[in-house]
Design an enzyme around this catalytic site. Sequence first.
Site, short mmCIF file in Angstrom:
data_model
loop_
_atom_site.label_atom_id
_atom_site.label_comp_id
_atom_site.label_asym_id
_atom_site.label_seq_id
_atom_site.Cartn_x
_atom_site.Cartn_y
_atom_site.Cartn_z
N SER A 148 0.84 -1.19 0.00
CA SER A 148 0.00 0.00 0.00
C SER A 148 0.87 1.24 0.00
CB SER A 148 -0.84 -0.03 1.28
OG SER A 148 -1.42 1.23 1.52
N TYR A 199 -1.64 -1.00 10.93
CA TYR A 199 -1.85 -1.64 9.62
C TYR A 199 -0.69 -1.29 8.68
CZ TYR A 199 -3.54 -1.89 4.78
OH TYR A 199 -3.63 -2.13 3.43
N LYS A 252 2.44 -3.63 6.64
CA LYS A 252 2.85 -3.64 5.22
C LYS A 252 4.36 -3.38 5.11
CE LYS A 252 -1.11 -4.57 3.34
NZ LYS A 252 -1.33 -5.91 2.83
P1 NAD Z 1 -10.60 -7.61 1.53
O1 NAD Z 1 -10.78 -7.61 3.01
O2 NAD Z 1 -11.81 -7.43 0.69
O3 NAD Z 1 -9.87 -8.94 1.06
C1 NAD Z 1 -8.93 -9.61 1.86
C2 NAD Z 1 -9.32 -11.06 1.89
O4 NAD Z 1 -8.37 -11.79 2.67
C3 NAD Z 1 -10.69 -11.32 2.54
O5 NAD Z 1 -11.45 -12.14 1.69
C4 NAD Z 1 -10.37 -12.01 3.86
O6 NAD Z 1 -11.38 -12.91 4.23
C5 NAD Z 1 -9.06 -12.69 3.53
N1 NAD Z 1 -8.18 -12.94 4.66
C6 NAD Z 1 -7.77 -12.08 5.63
N2 NAD Z 1 -6.94 -12.69 6.48
C7 NAD Z 1 -6.80 -13.97 6.04
C8 NAD Z 1 -6.08 -15.10 6.51
N3 NAD Z 1 -5.32 -15.06 7.62
N4 NAD Z 1 -6.16 -16.25 5.80
C9 NAD Z 1 -6.92 -16.34 4.70
N5 NAD Z 1 -7.65 -15.30 4.22
C10 NAD Z 1 -7.58 -14.13 4.89
O7 NAD Z 1 -9.51 -6.50 1.20
P2 NAD Z 1 -9.07 -5.90 -0.20
O8 NAD Z 1 -9.50 -4.49 -0.26
O9 NAD Z 1 -9.41 -6.81 -1.29
O10 NAD Z 1 -7.49 -5.87 0.02
C11 NAD Z 1 -6.65 -6.89 -0.48
C12 NAD Z 1 -5.21 -6.58 -0.13
O11 NAD Z 1 -4.85 -5.30 -0.67
C13 NAD Z 1 -4.93 -6.50 1.36
O12 NAD Z 1 -3.65 -7.03 1.60
C14 NAD Z 1 -4.93 -5.01 1.64
O13 NAD Z 1 -4.15 -4.68 2.77
C15 NAD Z 1 -4.32 -4.48 0.36
N6 NAD Z 1 -4.68 -3.07 0.08
C16 NAD Z 1 -5.98 -2.71 -0.01
C17 NAD Z 1 -6.32 -1.38 -0.27
C18 NAD Z 1 -7.76 -0.95 -0.36
O14 NAD Z 1 -8.01 0.26 -0.30
N7 NAD Z 1 -8.72 -1.84 -0.53
C19 NAD Z 1 -5.30 -0.44 -0.44
C20 NAD Z 1 -3.97 -0.84 -0.35
C21 NAD Z 1 -3.66 -2.17 -0.09
C1 UD1 Z 2 -6.34 4.03 3.77
C2 UD1 Z 2 -4.86 3.69 3.63
C3 UD1 Z 2 -4.62 2.51 2.76
C4 UD1 Z 2 -5.48 1.38 3.21
C5 UD1 Z 2 -6.91 1.80 3.03
C6 UD1 Z 2 -7.83 0.65 3.32
C7 UD1 Z 2 -3.39 5.62 3.71
C8 UD1 Z 2 -2.70 6.68 2.92
N1 UD1 Z 2 -4.13 4.80 3.02
O1 UD1 Z 2 -6.67 4.75 2.64
O2 UD1 Z 2 -3.29 2.12 2.82
O3 UD1 Z 2 -5.17 0.23 2.48
O4 UD1 Z 2 -7.16 2.90 3.93
O5 UD1 Z 2 -8.56 0.77 4.48
O6 UD1 Z 2 -3.26 5.52 4.91
N2 UD1 Z 2 -13.03 10.27 3.82
C9 UD1 Z 2 -14.03 11.17 4.17
N3 UD1 Z 2 -15.17 10.68 4.71
C10 UD1 Z 2 -15.39 9.33 4.93
C11 UD1 Z 2 -14.35 8.43 4.55
C12 UD1 Z 2 -13.18 8.93 4.01
O7 UD1 Z 2 -13.88 12.38 3.99
O8 UD1 Z 2 -16.44 8.96 5.46
C13 UD1 Z 2 -11.80 10.79 3.21
C14 UD1 Z 2 -10.53 10.48 3.99
O9 UD1 Z 2 -10.25 11.49 4.91
C15 UD1 Z 2 -9.49 10.41 2.86
C16 UD1 Z 2 -10.29 9.94 1.65
O10 UD1 Z 2 -11.64 10.15 1.96
O11 UD1 Z 2 -9.01 11.69 2.59
C17 UD1 Z 2 -10.06 8.48 1.34
O12 UD1 Z 2 -10.25 7.74 2.53
P1 UD1 Z 2 -10.27 6.15 2.56
O13 UD1 Z 2 -11.16 5.65 1.50
O14 UD1 Z 2 -10.54 5.72 3.96
O15 UD1 Z 2 -8.79 5.75 2.13
P2 UD1 Z 2 -7.38 6.16 2.72
O16 UD1 Z 2 -7.49 6.65 4.11
O17 UD1 Z 2 -6.69 7.01 1.74
#
Ligand code: NAD
Ligand code: UD1
Length: 333
Positions: free
Chosen positions: A129, A154, A158
């Site tokens: 991330s 969190y 990472k």
């Molecule tokens: P998500 O929660 O939808 O998917 C994660 C999946 O992993 C889920 O299905 C959950 O059940 C499974 N899981 C968690 N722990 C596990 C374990 N110990 N064993 C087996 N399965 C397990 O999340 P996502 O948004 O799809 O994110 C996927 C990856 O991308 C994560 O590593 C997250 O940290 C990373 N990531 C997400 C975002 C975002 O904004 N969604 C941003 C940056 C990085």
């Molecule tokens: C964060 C993390 C990212 C993580 C992700 C998943 C950072 C830079 N990023 O993203 O690594 O994987 O969460 O949980 O730390 N906002 C509002 N109102 C709301 C919700 C959000 O104004 O109700 C704003 C937040 O302040 C932010 C933007 O929307 O500025 C995006 O927020 P969000 O979707 O939570 O993502 P990040 O915080 O960027």
Amino acid sequence: MTVLVTGGAGYIGSHTCVALVESGYDVVVVDNLSNSDVTMVESVVELSDHSIGFYEVDICDEKALESVFKEQSSQGCPIEAVVHFAALKSVSESFEKPKLYHANNVGGTEALIKVMKSNGVEKLVFSSSCTVYGQPEEMPVDESAPFLLAESPYGETKQKCEKMISKSGLTAAILRYFNPIGAHSSAKIGELPIGVPNNLIPFLCQVVAGLRPELIVFGDDYPTEDGSCIRDYLHVCDLADAHVAALENHSKSIRAYNLGTGKGTSVLEVIASFENATGEKVPFKLGPRREGDIISIWANPSRAQAELKWTAKRTIKEALGDAWRWQKELVSK
Ligand code: NAD
Ligand code: UD1
């Protein structure tokens, strides 16, 4: 070639499974369903018109993971590469349960690396991330920016996973996602938020669907043009395609890649763009800053463009339209 997708029932994982199958890979999913539902795997099968293997397994359970690798080999479909999504991802929950986040995210990755190595599997694509950068001093941020103090437990998981993977001896593409949003254009798969969503787009969609009274914009006094925070939002299907590109084009031992559009968008601009994409009004109120939020971050994605031959193609408007179609589908279920 068979690819193991950990966390493949989740939001980004399910979209990536579709992209992998469409590119000709056989896919096997391992997920403990702690933040997802098995119906998402069924929808992936329906959408891609191709069977995929599913094991309800916790990646922290080394023995169970080992038996997945053995089972696949005995069926004549040995795992040759791993795309590793499985992790807990709520920034706010990680403050409440830092030990759980460490055990699940770092412990799970450690177990996975061990089992990959004992089975001679060398290729890994890892979900990292942009949070590893903290609030970078220069924008757009490129991969050479140092890790600053993590903004959350969190984020710390990472950083630790990246360091562990760097020392693992595997061939690994570390993908640093910026803000994935949207859903598959079919509206058959998307994000399934369990409980109150933390992230902007699922929360906004629930407000517009009438499930919550209003959106609070977290902070209007930041040093940005309109006072709200800036992020780099990319379509989840573009992000999914990047994993296929990483499997196909990544050859160096360990390499980190920023995955973003290269463009920053403020929260208020997101709201305006959603209204423009959908014709729906977003009830919102300006509120106080959220603890732990960084002010602004957007990617320099040129390394991924040059080396992975990947670029984000879809617009934010398209992503917001797809997110809304998915939300309507969820409400109708
Ligand atoms: P998500 O929660 O939808 O998917 C994660 C999946 O992993 C889920 O299905 C959950 O059940 C499974 N899981 C968690 N722990 C596990 C374990 N110990 N064993 C087996 N399965 C397990 O999340 P996502 O948004 O799809 O994110 C996927 C990856 O991308 C994560 O590593 C997250 O940290 C990373 N990531 C997400 C975002 C975002 O904004 N969604 C941003 C940056 C990085
Ligand atoms: C964060 C993390 C990212 C993580 C992700 C998943 C950072 C830079 N990023 O993203 O690594 O994987 O969460 O949980 O730390 N906002 C509002 N109102 C709301 C919700 C959000 O104004 O109700 C704003 C937040 O302040 C932010 C933007 O929307 O500025 C995006 O927020 P969000 O979707 O939570 O993502 P990040 O915080 O960027």
